[in-house]
Design a protein around this motif. Structure first.
Motif, PDB file in Angstrom:
ATOM      1  N   ILE A  47      26.164  38.023  37.674  1.00 16.05           N
ATOM      2  CA  ILE A  47      26.806  38.420  37.153  1.00 16.05           C
ATOM      3  C   ILE A  47      27.383  39.474  37.938  1.00 16.05           C
ATOM      4  CG2 ILE A  47      27.523  40.581  35.021  1.00 16.05           C
ATOM      5  CD1 ILE A  47      26.677  37.731  34.323  1.00 16.05           C
ATOM      6  N   ILE A  48      28.874  39.762  38.978  1.00 13.40           N
ATOM      7  CA  ILE A  48      29.571  40.645  38.768  1.00 13.40           C
ATOM      8  C   ILE A  48      29.917  42.128  38.224  1.00 13.40           C
ATOM      9  CG2 ILE A  48      30.528  41.382  40.518  1.00 13.40           C
ATOM     10  CD1 ILE A  48      30.276  38.524  41.887  1.00 13.40           C
ATOM     11  N   LEU A  49      30.171  43.278  37.816  1.00 17.43           N
ATOM     12  CA  LEU A  49      30.595  43.826  37.107  1.00 17.43           C
ATOM     13  C   LEU A  49      31.653  44.202  38.243  1.00 17.43           C
ATOM     14  CD1 LEU A  49      28.132  45.818  34.550  1.00 17.43           C
ATOM     15  CD2 LEU A  49      30.432  43.773  34.163  1.00 17.43           C
ATOM     16  N   ASP A  50      32.769  44.789  37.439  1.00 21.10           N
ATOM     17  CA  ASP A  50      33.764  45.204  38.653  1.00 21.10           C
ATOM     18  C   ASP A  50      33.980  46.593  38.113  1.00 21.10           C
ATOM     19  OD1 ASP A  50      35.660  46.012  40.589  1.00 21.10           O
ATOM     20  OD2 ASP A  50      37.050  44.287  40.371  1.00 21.10           O
ATOM     21  N   LEU A  51      33.154  47.620  38.440  1.00 17.86           N
ATOM     22  CA  LEU A  51      33.569  48.727  37.816  1.00 17.86           C
ATOM     23  C   LEU A  51      34.579  49.631  38.755  1.00 17.86           C
ATOM     24  CD1 LEU A  51      30.170  49.406  36.581  1.00 17.86           C
ATOM     25  CD2 LEU A  51      31.937  48.737  35.608  1.00 17.86           C
ATOM     26  N   SER A  52      34.845  48.935  39.771  1.00 14.31           N
ATOM     27  CA  SER A  52      35.636  50.651  40.830  1.00 14.31           C
ATOM     28  C   SER A  52      36.563  50.885  39.835  1.00 14.31           C
ATOM     29  CB  SER A  52      36.509  49.513  41.640  1.00 14.31           C
ATOM     30  OG  SER A  52      37.189  48.216  41.669  1.00 14.31           O
ATOM     31  N   LYS A  53      37.961  50.131  38.583  1.00 16.56           N
ATOM     32  CA  LYS A  53      37.952  50.731  38.203  1.00 16.56           C
ATOM     33  C   LYS A  53      38.665  51.821  37.230  1.00 16.56           C
ATOM     34  CE  LYS A  53      41.916  48.691  40.180  1.00 16.56           C
ATOM     35  NZ  LYS A  53      41.283  48.782  41.941  1.00 16.56           N
ATOM     36  N   ILE A  54      36.721  51.994  36.644  1.00 21.19           N
ATOM     37  CA  ILE A  54      36.667  52.857  35.881  1.00 21.19           C
ATOM     38  C   ILE A  54      36.686  54.081  35.908  1.00 21.19           C
ATOM     39  CG2 ILE A  54      34.054  53.283  34.557  1.00 21.19           C
ATOM     40  CD1 ILE A  54      34.454  50.813  33.871  1.00 21.19           C
ATOM     41  N   ASP A  55      36.640  54.657  34.787  1.00 21.21           N
ATOM     42  CA  ASP A  55      37.092  56.164  34.929  1.00 21.21           C
ATOM     43  C   ASP A  55      36.178  57.323  34.688  1.00 21.21           C
ATOM     44  OD1 ASP A  55      39.900  56.083  35.344  1.00 21.21           O
ATOM     45  OD2 ASP A  55      40.166  55.495  33.384  1.00 21.21           O
ATOM     46  N   PHE A  56      34.909  57.162  34.190  1.00 14.76           N
ATOM     47  CA  PHE A  56      33.535  58.168  33.304  1.00 14.76           C
ATOM     48  C   PHE A  56      32.695  56.568  33.237  1.00 14.76           C
ATOM     49  CE2 PHE A  56      32.045  59.801  30.856  1.00 14.76           C
ATOM     50  CZ  PHE A  56      31.266  61.149  30.965  1.00 14.76           C
ATOM     51  N   VAL A  57      31.545  57.184  33.413  1.00 16.15           N
ATOM     52  CA  VAL A  57      29.934  56.079  33.125  1.00 16.15           C
ATOM     53  C   VAL A  57      29.399  57.835  32.412  1.00 16.15           C
ATOM     54  CG1 VAL A  57      28.115  55.125  33.077  1.00 16.15           C
ATOM     55  CG2 VAL A  57      30.458  54.503  34.874  1.00 16.15           C
ATOM     56  N   ASP A  58      29.313  58.049  31.307  1.00 13.98           N
ATOM     57  CA  ASP A  58      27.983  58.470  30.459  1.00 13.98           C
ATOM     58  C   ASP A  58      26.578  57.933  30.774  1.00 13.98           C
ATOM     59  OD1 ASP A  58      27.973  56.909  28.844  1.00 13.98           O
ATOM     60  OD2 ASP A  58      28.719  58.657  27.467  1.00 13.98           O
ATOM     61  N   SER A  59      25.702  58.945  29.874  1.00 12.63           N
ATOM     62  CA  SER A  59      24.756  58.493  29.968  1.00 12.63           C
ATOM     63  C   SER A  59      23.798  57.526  29.019  1.00 12.63           C
ATOM     64  CB  SER A  59      23.367  59.187  29.517  1.00 12.63           C
ATOM     65  OG  SER A  59      23.883  60.194  28.469  1.00 12.63           O
ATOM     66  N   SER A  60      25.144  56.933  28.367  1.00 14.88           N
ATOM     67  CA  SER A  60      24.610  55.541  27.306  1.00 14.88           C
ATOM     68  C   SER A  60      25.138  54.567  28.134  1.00 14.88           C
ATOM     69  CB  SER A  60      25.607  55.815  26.383  1.00 14.88           C
ATOM     70  OG  SER A  60      25.373  56.642  25.486  1.00 14.88           O
ATOM     71  N   GLY A  61      26.327  54.795  29.313  1.00 18.63           N
ATOM     72  CA  GLY A  61      26.675  53.930  29.771  1.00 18.63           C
ATOM     73  C   GLY A  61      25.469  53.320  30.735  1.00 18.63           C
ATOM     74  N   LEU A  62      25.144  54.619  31.786  1.00 16.68           N
ATOM     75  CA  LEU A  62      24.429  53.565  32.764  1.00 16.68           C
ATOM     76  C   LEU A  62      22.935  53.540  31.225  1.00 16.68           C
ATOM     77  CD1 LEU A  62      23.909  56.583  34.143  1.00 16.68           C
ATOM     78  CD2 LEU A  62      24.827  55.256  35.387  1.00 16.68           C
ATOM     79  N   SER A 105      32.795  45.824  47.431  1.00 17.14           N
ATOM     80  CA  SER A 105      33.478  44.308  47.505  1.00 17.14           C
ATOM     81  C   SER A 105      33.069  43.656  46.719  1.00 17.14           C
ATOM     82  CB  SER A 105      34.356  44.727  48.433  1.00 17.14           C
ATOM     83  OG  SER A 105      33.705  43.637  49.346  1.00 17.14           O
ATOM     84  N   VAL A 106      34.041  42.821  44.883  1.00 18.97           N
ATOM     85  CA  VAL A 106      33.887  42.053  44.893  1.00 18.97           C
ATOM     86  C   VAL A 106      33.289  40.863  45.674  1.00 18.97           C
ATOM     87  CG1 VAL A 106      35.153  40.353  43.417  1.00 18.97           C
ATOM     88  CG2 VAL A 106      35.373  42.255  42.975  1.00 18.97           C
ATOM     89  N   GLU A 107      34.153  40.580  47.488  1.00 18.38           N
ATOM     90  CA  GLU A 107      33.537  39.818  47.973  1.00 18.38           C
ATOM     91  C   GLU A 107      32.241  39.926  48.561  1.00 18.38           C
ATOM     92  OE1 GLU A 107      37.916  40.351  47.018  1.00 18.38           O
ATOM     93  OE2 GLU A 107      36.760  41.699  48.516  1.00 18.38           O
ATOM     94  N   THR A 108      31.644  41.372  48.728  1.00 19.91           N
ATOM     95  CA  THR A 108      30.470  41.292  48.967  1.00 19.91           C
ATOM     96  C   THR A 108      29.179  40.973  48.091  1.00 19.91           C
ATOM     97  OG1 THR A 108      31.258  43.429  50.569  1.00 19.91           O
ATOM     98  CG2 THR A 108      28.634  43.504  50.037  1.00 19.91           C
ATOM     99  N   ALA A 109      29.807  41.809  46.920  1.00 21.21           N
ATOM    100  CA  ALA A 109      29.143  41.031  45.476  1.00 21.21           C
ATOM    101  C   ALA A 109      28.625  39.445  45.766  1.00 21.21           C
ATOM    102  CB  ALA A 109      29.317  41.287  44.680  1.00 21.21           C
TER     103      ALA A 109
END
Length: 115
Positions: A47-62, A105-109
């Motif tokens: 799985i690759i998750l691209d979160l580069s456009k995510i605005d916010f992650v809280d403790s639930s997200g972590l 980056s996605v490419e690195t992943a």
């Protein structure tokens, strides 16, 4: 009520790429966890998750990211997270940057996937 998390899914030969935008928080976490769990079961297991456009992650997200990483490992897959400075800072605050395999980056992943 607004949807705080949106995304797309691309399934390739040996991995799945998710590009997410919005907020990974207490409101979006239950749906995120359910959908991602189902996707890991369907495969492929990397799985690759691209979160580069995510605005916010809280403790639930972590917490959801940690559970997702464990689920991928149990399924003999991997989870890599493409990040941005805000997400990286949040992850580093709780010292999970190694466990969550942050990438620039996605490419690195994609290059990191074996097999």
């Amino acid at each position: 009520m607004t949807v705080s998390l949106r995304g797309t899914r691309e399934v390739k030969n040996n991995y799945q790429l998710f590009r997410l935008t919005g907020l990974l928080d207490a409101f979006s976490e239950p749906t995120f966890r359910r959908v991602m769990g189902r996707c890991i079961e369907e495969g492929p297991k990397h799985i690759i998750l691209d979160l580069s456009k995510i605005d916010f992650v809280d403790s639930s997200g972590l917490g959801a990211l940690v559970q997702l990483a464990k689920k991928a490992q149990t399924a003999e897959g991997t989870l890599q997270i493409v990040t941005n400075p805000r997400v990286t800072q949040t992850v580093k605050l709780v010292r999970l940057e190694q466990f969550l395999s942050l990438q620039n980056s996605v490419e690195t992943a994609i290059e990191n996937i074996k097999g």
